[in-house]
Design an enzyme around this catalytic site. Structure first.
Site, mmCIF file in Angstrom:
data_model
loop_
_atom_site.group_PDB
_atom_site.id
_atom_site.type_symbol
_atom_site.label_atom_id
_atom_site.label_comp_id
_atom_site.label_asym_id
_atom_site.label_seq_id
_atom_site.Cartn_x
_atom_site.Cartn_y
_atom_site.Cartn_z
ATOM 1 C CB THR A 94 53.627 9.694 31.458
ATOM 2 O OG1 THR A 94 52.444 9.357 32.196
ATOM 3 C CG2 THR A 94 54.595 10.433 32.356
ATOM 4 C CG LEU B 49 54.558 13.384 35.545
ATOM 5 C CD1 LEU B 49 55.311 14.025 34.386
ATOM 6 C CD2 LEU B 49 55.494 13.119 36.712
ATOM 7 C CE1 TYR B 50 48.110 7.394 34.104
ATOM 8 C CE2 TYR B 50 46.263 8.894 33.834
ATOM 9 C CZ TYR B 50 46.813 7.637 33.695
ATOM 10 O OH TYR B 50 46.075 6.629 33.138
ATOM 11 C CB ALA B 51 47.563 14.047 31.605
#
Length: 429
Positions: A241, A237-239
């Site tokens: 965003t 999810l970090y990637a």
């Protein structure tokens, strides 16, 4: 706790994309890439809908309320530059790892600098406060506030005619996204939009340089990673965003003619670093005699990272700021004055190192026998390797990393021992 300034010293175009008119809709054939991109954007919207609404600007004021003559005087003084050709930069996430080093480097060379940071508790706020003290001694005022506070941002732009924004504020960490996904939407997407909204409304409009991440390459298996490679397969999810941030930046560049430059950082390390990074907590655990967990890939190979020393990253950041062209904005008739600059760069070291070798170096520097535990890499969003192609940054920014991993880790370990155990561990050196 010794918080003396041990931060290192630092010195320091893609053509705008042409607009192509849409084709007749009946002639469009969706490619697999288009389908993947649509799914990706749908997921981002899904997470955005699930996330709680961003707090209203009034609710985002911290206990250190901003505004007033005294506050404006501090802001104005910190933003003072030494010459007309110097920059005036708003650095978001200024008390973070990269933000502290970039702010100090800008101030040292005579640029005006204002920091902004919300001092969240993702990792030890005491470390952030210690960095803030270093910045204060250097003459950099860090405003305590959230990038989602639109009123605060507009006030800052009213008080200071920023030439540039160095946007480094973000919710970091691949694994934490599995525990608190909403924090990534709030900061990395909603916060970025709030900042871009304030920037497009400012007069003058600043040029924007923002931090992206090597994580956008996701499941891409082609190495080294090039800015031309596909980035529609995020592994976390970090990637996702961070990739969404790049797409949002492109939209603001196209619609509002903001000059934007994205920097894809590759595993940054060094003094004043983040405690959630492997090299940092490995050092902590080794000194405590704890076991070190080293992950291996599903095929039994070693996990490797393109470790990039903070001094080299700062050189790239300053190079991006110095070569950023002005935002072009709109005329009084609401029409574009001209296409604004849009760029993406990799900032890495180009030399991936297995994590096992990182542990070997720390073992040598700390003079402590490491207790290792090898385990399969968990399905938490991490990828097997990262490797940067930096030819574009070399050509357009003059970017050239010079610090090898052992030299950089030696500087980090020296800082770590001095900061956390100034007396106990002097014998190591």
């Amino acid at each position: 706790m010794d918080t003396k300034n041990t931060s290192p010293s630092t010195p320091g175009k893609l053509k705008p994309e042409k607009y192509h008119p849409p084709y007749n809709i009946h002639r469009i054939r969706l490619s697999k890439l288009t389908i993947y991109s649509s799914i990706f954007l749908a997921l981002i919207i899904f997470f955005f809908i699930l996330s709680p609404p961003s707090p209203s600007p009034s609710s985002l004021k911290t206990h250190n309320s901003w505004g007033g003559p005294a506050w404006e005087k501090r802001v104005t003084k910190s933003a003072r530059r030494t010459s007309a050709s110097s920059l005036t930069v708003l650095v978001t996430g200024a008390s973070g790892f990269v933000g502290t080093h970039v702010s100090l480097a800008l101030k040292r060379r005579g640029d005006g600098v204002i920091g902004l940071d919300n001092f969240n508790r993702y990792y030890d706020p005491n470390l952030k406060r210690a960095r803030q003290k270093v910045l204060s001694r250097a003459g950099v005022f860090v405003v305590e506030g959230d990038i989602n506070d639109a009123n605060l941002l507009h006030k800052l732009f009213d008080v200071v005619p920023f030439t540039h924004v160095m946007h480094l504020a973000a919710q970091a960490g691949v694994r934490y996204a599995m525990q608190n996904p909403n924090s990534y939407i709030h900061s990395n997407i909603a916060g970025f939009v709030t900042l871009l909204e304030a920037s497009k409304s400012a007069n003058p409009q600043p040029a924007i340089v923002y931090a992206s991440s090597s994580s956008v390459y996701g499941l891409n298996s082609k190495v080294p990673f090039s800015e031309k490679d596909r980035t529609d397969q995020p592994a976390s999810l970090y990637a996702a965003t961070k990739k969404a941030g790049e797409e949002i930046a492109h939209a603001y560049n196209h619609i509002y003619c903001l000059s934007v430059t994205g920097l894809r950082f590759f595993t940054v390390y060094g003094p004043w670093g983040r405690p959630d990074m492997a090299y940092f907590f490995f050092t902590k655990d080794i000194l405590k005699g704890k076991h070190i967990t080293v992950f291996e890939s599903p095929d039994g190979g070693s996990v490797a990272r393109d470790f990039t020393y903070i001094d080299d990253i700062v050189k790239g950041c300053l190079g991006a700021l110095d070569t950023a062209k002005k935002s072009t904005g709109f005329g009084v008739d609401g029409k574009k004055k001209g296409n604004a600059q849009y760029r993406i760069f990799n900032l890495g070291n180009t030399s991936p190192v297995p994590v096992t070798e990182l542990v070997d170096i720390l073992e040598k520097l700390l003079n402590v026998k490491v207790k290792r535990k090898v385990m399969p890499m968990p399905r938490n969003g991490d990828v097997k390797f990262t490797h940067a192609n930096i030819s574009r940054a070399q050509k357009e920014l003059g970017y050239m990393p010079t610090t090898d991993l052992e030299s950089g880790l030696k500087k980090f370990v020296r800082w770590y021992l001095d900061f956390y155990s100034p007396l106990k561990n002097k014998s190591v050196w």
